[in-house]
Design a protein around this motif. Structure first.
Motif, PDB file in Angstrom:
ATOM      1  N   GLU A 109      43.729  25.055  32.724  1.00  0.00           N
ATOM      2  CA  GLU A 109      44.333  26.158  31.964  1.00  0.00           C
ATOM      3  C   GLU A 109      43.666  27.482  32.315  1.00  0.00           C
ATOM      4  N   LYS A 110      42.343  27.460  32.438  1.00  0.00           N
ATOM      5  CA  LYS A 110      41.602  28.670  32.777  1.00  0.00           C
ATOM      6  C   LYS A 110      41.985  29.149  34.184  1.00  0.00           C
ATOM      7  N   THR A 111      42.062  28.220  35.130  1.00  0.00           N
ATOM      8  CA  THR A 111      42.459  28.562  36.500  1.00  0.00           C
ATOM      9  C   THR A 111      43.878  29.121  36.520  1.00  0.00           C
ATOM     10  N   HIS A 112      44.780  28.485  35.791  1.00  0.00           N
ATOM     11  CA  HIS A 112      46.170  28.938  35.732  1.00  0.00           C
ATOM     12  C   HIS A 112      46.248  30.345  35.129  1.00  0.00           C
ATOM     13  N   ALA A 113      45.556  30.552  34.029  1.00  0.00           N
ATOM     14  CA  ALA A 113      45.586  31.863  33.369  1.00  0.00           C
ATOM     15  C   ALA A 113      45.033  32.936  34.306  1.00  0.00           C
ATOM     16  N   ARG A 114      43.959  32.605  35.013  1.00  0.00           N
ATOM     17  CA  ARG A 114      43.362  33.552  35.948  1.00  0.00           C
ATOM     18  C   ARG A 114      44.335  33.872  37.091  1.00  0.00           C
ATOM     19  N   GLU A 115      44.999  32.855  37.623  1.00  0.00           N
ATOM     20  CA  GLU A 115      45.965  33.065  38.706  1.00  0.00           C
ATOM     21  C   GLU A 115      47.164  33.893  38.231  1.00  0.00           C
ATOM     22  N   LYS A 119      48.201  37.496  39.684  1.00  0.00           N
ATOM     23  CA  LYS A 119      49.542  37.800  40.203  1.00  0.00           C
ATOM     24  C   LYS A 119      50.121  39.043  39.531  1.00  0.00           C
ATOM     25  N   LYS A 120      49.976  39.105  38.206  1.00  0.00           N
ATOM     26  CA  LYS A 120      50.536  40.226  37.442  1.00  0.00           C
ATOM     27  C   LYS A 120      49.858  41.536  37.815  1.00  0.00           C
ATOM     28  N   MET A 121      48.531  41.510  37.884  1.00  0.00           N
ATOM     29  CA  MET A 121      47.788  42.745  38.137  1.00  0.00           C
ATOM     30  C   MET A 121      47.922  43.218  39.582  1.00  0.00           C
ATOM     31  N   LEU A 122      48.071  42.272  40.506  1.00  0.00           N
ATOM     32  CA  LEU A 122      48.115  42.650  41.920  1.00  0.00           C
ATOM     33  C   LEU A 122      49.524  42.635  42.508  1.00  0.00           C
ATOM     34  N   GLU A 127      47.207  44.117  49.135  1.00  0.00           N
ATOM     35  CA  GLU A 127      45.962  43.338  49.137  1.00  0.00           C
ATOM     36  C   GLU A 127      45.099  43.636  50.340  1.00  0.00           C
ATOM     37  N   THR A 128      45.680  44.060  51.427  1.00  0.00           N
ATOM     38  CA  THR A 128      44.851  44.396  52.594  1.00  0.00           C
ATOM     39  C   THR A 128      43.965  45.592  52.282  1.00  0.00           C
ATOM     40  N   LYS A 129      44.459  46.517  51.454  1.00  0.00           N
ATOM     41  CA  LYS A 129      43.641  47.682  51.052  1.00  0.00           C
ATOM     42  C   LYS A 129      42.487  47.208  50.161  1.00  0.00           C
TER      43      LYS A 129
END
Length: 148
Positions: A109-115, A119-122, A127-129
Motif C-alpha cells: 500500500e505504501k509503495t502504491h501510494a508513493r507511485e 505519477k500525479k506530481m510528475l 523527467e530528463t530535466k
C-alpha cells in the motif's frame, strides 16, 4: 474430610499446581491463587490451563504460577482438576504468519501510494530535466563525484 484431596493419598503421581485467573505480574499483585490437581507431568510454570469455573461454559483459563506444591489435605475448600493444558503454538504460528501478511500488504500500500503520488506530481514535468539536477543523483554516488 475433604474428599477432593483424597486422590493425593491414593495416587502419588497426582500433582498440585497453583493457577491465577488474572495476570499477577510475576507475583507482584495480590490476585487470588487457586490450587488445582493434575496428572499431567509436563505442566510447568507459565503454562496456560483450562480449569472448571462457575461462569460461561463452566470453564476458564488460568496461568500456572507454581507447580508441585504440597497440598493442604485438611483444607475444606474443594480442589478441582486441571481440564487440560492449552497449546498455543498453532495459534501463535497463525498469528505470526498473519502479521507477516499484514506487513506485506502495508508495504505494498505504501509503495502504491508513493507511485501514485509520484505519477500525479510528475505528470507534467520533463523527467530528463529532473534527472539532470544534482540532487537527483545525491546519495547514489560519493558527493565529490557529483560536485566535480
Amino acid at each position: 474430610m475433604n474428599y477432593s484431596t483424597a486422590i493425593f493419598l491414593i495416587n502419588p503421581t497426582v500433582r498440585a499446581v497453583v493457577g491465577v485467573y488474572e495476570d499477577d505480574q510475576g507475583g507482584k499483585l495480590n490476585v487470588p491463587r487457586t490450587v488445582f490437581k493434575t496428572l499431567d507431568q509436563d505442566i510447568k510454570v507459565g503454562d496456560f490451563v483450562l480449569v472448571p469455573s462457575n461462569t460461561r461454559h463452566k470453564m476458564t483459563v488460568n496461568k500456572i504460577v507454581e507447580v508441585d506444591i504440597d497440598p493442604d489435605l485438611e483444607s475444606t475448600i474443594p480442589m478441582q482438576w486441571v481440564i487440560g493444558r492449552i497449546d498455543r503454538s498453532a495459534f501463535e504460528a497463525i498469528a505470526a504468519e498473519e502479521q507477516r501478511a499484514i506487513d506485506a500488504i502495508k508495504a505494498a500500500e505504501k509503495t502504491h501510494a508513493r507511485e501514485e503520488l509520484r505519477k500525479k506530481m510528475l505528470a507534467h514535468v520533463d523527467e530528463t530535466k529532473l534527472q539532470a539536477l544534482q540532487i537527483s543523483q545525491m546519495g547514489t554516488a560519493p558527493i565529490e563525484a557529483i560536485t566535480k
